[in-house]
Design a protein around this motif. Structure first.
Motif, PDB file in Angstrom:
ATOM      1  N   MET A   1       9.868  -2.698   0.434  1.00 27.55           N
ATOM      2  CA  MET A   1       9.470  -2.061   0.612  1.00 27.55           C
ATOM      3  C   MET A   1       7.360  -2.478   1.354  1.00 27.55           C
ATOM      4  O   MET A   1       7.573  -4.123   1.442  1.00 27.55           O
ATOM      5  CB  MET A   1       8.321  -2.020  -1.323  1.00 27.55           C
ATOM      6  CG  MET A   1       6.648  -1.312  -0.922  1.00 27.55           C
ATOM      7  SD  MET A   1       6.825  -1.542  -2.792  1.00 27.55           S
ATOM      8  CE  MET A   1       8.297  -0.814  -4.125  1.00 27.55           C
TER       9      MET A   1
ATOM     10  N   THR B   1       2.920   0.431   1.712  1.00 29.78           N
ATOM     11  CA  THR B   1       3.556   0.927   0.634  1.00 29.78           C
ATOM     12  C   THR B   1       3.583   0.241  -0.308  1.00 29.78           C
ATOM     13  O   THR B   1       2.914   0.810  -1.136  1.00 29.78           O
ATOM     14  CB  THR B   1       4.916   1.051   0.737  1.00 29.78           C
ATOM     15  OG1 THR B   1       5.741   1.150   1.938  1.00 29.78           O
ATOM     16  CG2 THR B   1       5.868   1.980  -0.415  1.00 29.78           C
ATOM     17  N   ARG B   2       3.429  -0.958  -0.916  1.00 25.86           N
ATOM     18  CA  ARG B   2       2.984  -1.432  -1.663  1.00 25.86           C
ATOM     19  C   ARG B   2       1.190  -1.227  -2.291  1.00 25.86           C
ATOM     20  O   ARG B   2       1.212  -1.378  -3.611  1.00 25.86           O
ATOM     21  CB  ARG B   2       3.371  -3.432  -1.648  1.00 25.86           C
ATOM     22  CG  ARG B   2       4.445  -3.953  -2.016  1.00 25.86           C
ATOM     23  CD  ARG B   2       4.775  -4.668  -2.610  1.00 25.86           C
ATOM     24  NE  ARG B   2       3.492  -5.880  -1.381  1.00 25.86           N
ATOM     25  CZ  ARG B   2       4.651  -6.553  -0.313  1.00 25.86           C
ATOM     26  NH1 ARG B   2       5.711  -6.202   0.168  1.00 25.86           N
ATOM     27  NH2 ARG B   2       3.885  -7.069   0.130  1.00 25.86           N
ATOM     28  N   LYS B   3       0.445  -1.747  -1.151  1.00 23.99           N
ATOM     29  CA  LYS B   3      -0.705  -0.545  -1.442  1.00 23.99           C
ATOM     30  C   LYS B   3      -1.001   0.537  -2.088  1.00 23.99           C
ATOM     31  O   LYS B   3      -1.630   0.845  -3.141  1.00 23.99           O
ATOM     32  CB  LYS B   3      -1.158  -1.542  -0.306  1.00 23.99           C
ATOM     33  CG  LYS B   3      -2.030  -2.467  -0.276  1.00 23.99           C
ATOM     34  CD  LYS B   3      -3.237  -2.900   0.984  1.00 23.99           C
ATOM     35  CE  LYS B   3      -2.868  -2.587   2.492  1.00 23.99           C
ATOM     36  NZ  LYS B   3      -3.451  -3.261   3.195  1.00 23.99           N
ATOM     37  N   GLU B   4      -0.167   1.843  -1.493  1.00 24.96           N
ATOM     38  CA  GLU B   4      -0.366   2.547  -1.617  1.00 24.96           C
ATOM     39  C   GLU B   4       0.113   3.542  -3.246  1.00 24.96           C
ATOM     40  O   GLU B   4      -0.588   3.326  -3.887  1.00 24.96           O
ATOM     41  CB  GLU B   4       0.489   3.582  -0.283  1.00 24.96           C
ATOM     42  CG  GLU B   4      -0.087   3.893   0.514  1.00 24.96           C
ATOM     43  CD  GLU B   4      -1.060   4.680   0.756  1.00 24.96           C
ATOM     44  OE1 GLU B   4      -1.598   5.694  -0.135  1.00 24.96           O
ATOM     45  OE2 GLU B   4      -2.414   3.974   1.415  1.00 24.96           O
ATOM     46  N   GLU B   5       1.014   2.267  -3.368  1.00 24.72           N
ATOM     47  CA  GLU B   5       1.772   2.647  -5.103  1.00 24.72           C
ATOM     48  C   GLU B   5       0.446   2.102  -5.781  1.00 24.72           C
ATOM     49  O   GLU B   5       0.504   2.384  -7.103  1.00 24.72           O
ATOM     50  CB  GLU B   5       3.178   1.367  -4.318  1.00 24.72           C
ATOM     51  CG  GLU B   5       3.977   1.797  -6.073  1.00 24.72           C
ATOM     52  CD  GLU B   5       4.745   1.047  -6.334  1.00 24.72           C
ATOM     53  OE1 GLU B   5       5.397   0.713  -7.613  1.00 24.72           O
ATOM     54  OE2 GLU B   5       5.946   1.397  -5.307  1.00 24.72           O
ATOM     55  N   LEU B   6       0.417   0.475  -5.335  1.00 18.85           N
ATOM     56  CA  LEU B   6      -0.852   0.573  -6.688  1.00 18.85           C
ATOM     57  C   LEU B   6      -1.994   0.951  -6.742  1.00 18.85           C
ATOM     58  O   LEU B   6      -2.595   1.131  -7.799  1.00 18.85           O
ATOM     59  CB  LEU B   6      -1.733  -1.675  -6.270  1.00 18.85           C
ATOM     60  CG  LEU B   6      -2.015  -1.824  -7.100  1.00 18.85           C
ATOM     61  CD1 LEU B   6      -1.716  -2.003  -8.300  1.00 18.85           C
ATOM     62  CD2 LEU B   6      -2.916  -3.215  -5.553  1.00 18.85           C
ATOM     63  N   LYS B   7      -2.108   1.368  -6.122  1.00 17.56           N
ATOM     64  CA  LYS B   7      -3.142   2.385  -5.902  1.00 17.56           C
ATOM     65  C   LYS B   7      -3.575   3.912  -6.644  1.00 17.56           C
ATOM     66  O   LYS B   7      -3.932   4.196  -7.864  1.00 17.56           O
ATOM     67  CB  LYS B   7      -3.953   3.141  -4.390  1.00 17.56           C
ATOM     68  CG  LYS B   7      -4.526   2.530  -3.406  1.00 17.56           C
ATOM     69  CD  LYS B   7      -4.802   2.974  -1.633  1.00 17.56           C
ATOM     70  CE  LYS B   7      -6.047   3.750  -2.041  1.00 17.56           C
ATOM     71  NZ  LYS B   7      -6.180   4.614  -0.786  1.00 17.56           N
ATOM     72  N   ASN B   8      -1.889   4.709  -6.548  1.00 18.49           N
ATOM     73  CA  ASN B   8      -1.415   5.228  -7.628  1.00 18.49           C
ATOM     74  C   ASN B   8      -1.657   4.658  -8.454  1.00 18.49           C
ATOM     75  O   ASN B   8      -2.230   5.501  -9.771  1.00 18.49           O
ATOM     76  CB  ASN B   8      -0.157   5.377  -6.933  1.00 18.49           C
ATOM     77  CG  ASN B   8       0.267   6.638  -8.311  1.00 18.49           C
ATOM     78  OD1 ASN B   8       1.258   6.425  -8.813  1.00 18.49           O
ATOM     79  ND2 ASN B   8      -0.620   8.126  -7.400  1.00 18.49           N
ATOM     80  N   LEU B   9      -1.115   3.376  -9.103  1.00 21.50           N
ATOM     81  CA  LEU B   9      -1.037   3.297 -10.192  1.00 21.50           C
ATOM     82  C   LEU B   9      -2.861   2.989 -11.025  1.00 21.50           C
ATOM     83  O   LEU B   9      -2.728   3.367 -12.256  1.00 21.50           O
ATOM     84  CB  LEU B   9      -0.662   1.171 -10.303  1.00 21.50           C
ATOM     85  CG  LEU B   9       1.289   2.468 -10.607  1.00 21.50           C
ATOM     86  CD1 LEU B   9       1.541   0.540 -10.236  1.00 21.50           C
ATOM     87  CD2 LEU B   9       1.342   2.826 -11.563  1.00 21.50           C
TER      88      LEU B   9
ATOM     89  N   GLU C   1       4.729  -0.102 -14.870  1.00 26.79           N
ATOM     90  CA  GLU C   1       5.061  -0.310 -13.722  1.00 26.79           C
ATOM     91  C   GLU C   1       4.162  -1.246 -12.508  1.00 26.79           C
ATOM     92  O   GLU C   1       4.540  -2.181 -11.654  1.00 26.79           O
ATOM     93  CB  GLU C   1       4.953   1.248 -13.200  1.00 26.79           C
ATOM     94  CG  GLU C   1       6.246   2.087 -13.792  1.00 26.79           C
ATOM     95  CD  GLU C   1       5.925   3.728 -13.240  1.00 26.79           C
ATOM     96  OE1 GLU C   1       4.917   3.952 -12.561  1.00 26.79           O
ATOM     97  OE2 GLU C   1       6.074   3.969 -14.229  1.00 26.79           O
TER      98      GLU C   1
ATOM     99  N   LEU D   1       4.634  -4.503  -9.589  1.00 27.39           N
ATOM    100  CA  LEU D   1       3.788  -3.941  -8.583  1.00 27.39           C
ATOM    101  C   LEU D   1       3.154  -5.153  -8.553  1.00 27.39           C
ATOM    102  O   LEU D   1       3.645  -5.965  -7.254  1.00 27.39           O
ATOM    103  CB  LEU D   1       3.745  -3.039  -8.733  1.00 27.39           C
ATOM    104  CG  LEU D   1       3.208  -2.889  -7.209  1.00 27.39           C
ATOM    105  CD1 LEU D   1       3.734  -2.765  -6.644  1.00 27.39           C
ATOM    106  CD2 LEU D   1       2.436  -1.595  -6.893  1.00 27.39           C
TER     107      LEU D   1
END
Length: 255
Positions: free
Chosen positions: A1, A5-13, A29, A33
């Motif tokens: 990843m 992508t990690r930052k985008e996923e973290l923002k979502n979480l 989750e 992350l």
């Protein structure tokens, strides 16, 4: 990843956590992350949320799991800065402030058991001492705000420092009132005294402990990442001019 992508996923979480969707699954989750990213990436994700319009106050009470996940990074940070380095001094002061908060919690608990004010009870002298030290923490906060925060802000990561400044401002009147009440306890109705001292002590203990964890585990590692080595000497010089706390460890001042 990828980092992006990690930052985008973290923002979502983070958005899900702050919207009230703090289910065990979401927390799990987030934990997984967060274990895979750096404090700098976490700060950048928070910054992007703020840039997208999220209020800073909504980031103040993030899942405790992500703060705890940074504990190992703090150990590594302490091992990688010499004693006397501005970050070493700030972290060492945090250790002393946490001891003050522990004692405030204990003294408040003992005072709540009393029926009357007794000027000879050593608890009230200790409360005065604690009140004085709480006011002295302002030198610590001032050094952060005037030397460390501006350099972090220059990197474009302004979210964490804005939240920390807001919490400094919120904490001040509670610390000031504890000190004032400790100095004038005999002049206040004791039941009123107990009620109010508990309110302020509880606020300071919970908020400042949380504040310290966020600075230690998110802000300071971010500062180490984004501030150039050449800038630390100037930060140290400005810190010396502002001054230190009565409880700043001597080892930090002699290096």
């Amino acid at each position: 990843m990828t980092a992006l992508t990690r930052k985008e996923e973290l923002k979502n979480l983070l958005e899900r956590l702050n919207s009230g969707e703090a289910t065990e699954k979401v927390k799990r989750e987030a934990q997984e992350l967060i274990n895979s990213i750096s404090a700098k990436e976490l700060s950048e994700a928070e910054q992007e949320l703020i840039n997208d319009g999220l209020e800073e106050s909504e980031l103040r009470h993030l899942c405790t799991a992500h703060i705890e996940a940074m504990a190992e990074e703090l150990k590594e940070l302490k091992a990688n800065v010499p004693v006397g380095h501005p970050l070493s001094t700030l972290i060492s002061e945090h250790e002393e402030i946490l001891k003050i908060l522990d004692r405030l919690d204990e003294v408040n608990s003992e005072i709540q058991k009393l029926d009357d004010f007794d000027p000879d009870n050593p608890l009230f002298d200790e409360l005065k001492n604690i009140g004085s030290k709480l006011l002295d923490t302002e030198k610590h906060h001032t050094r952060e705000e005037e030397t460390l925060f501006p350099e972090v802000d220059k990197s474009g990561v302004t979210g964490p420092t804005r939240i920390m400044r807001m919490e400094h401002d919120d904490l001040w009147p509670h610390k000031e009132r504890i000190n004032e009440m400790a100095a004038n306890a005999e002049e206040i109705d004791f039941e009123d005294f107990k009620t109010e001292i508990k309110e302020h002590a509880d606020y300071v203990v919970v908020t400042l402990r949380d504040h310290i964890f966020k600075e230690n585990n998110i802000l300071y590692p971010t500062a180490k990442d984004v501030i150039k080595e050449s800038q630390w000497e100037e930060i140290k010089s400005k810190s010396d001019e502002i001054g230190y706390c009565s409880f700043t460890p001597a080892a930090e001042l002699n290096n």
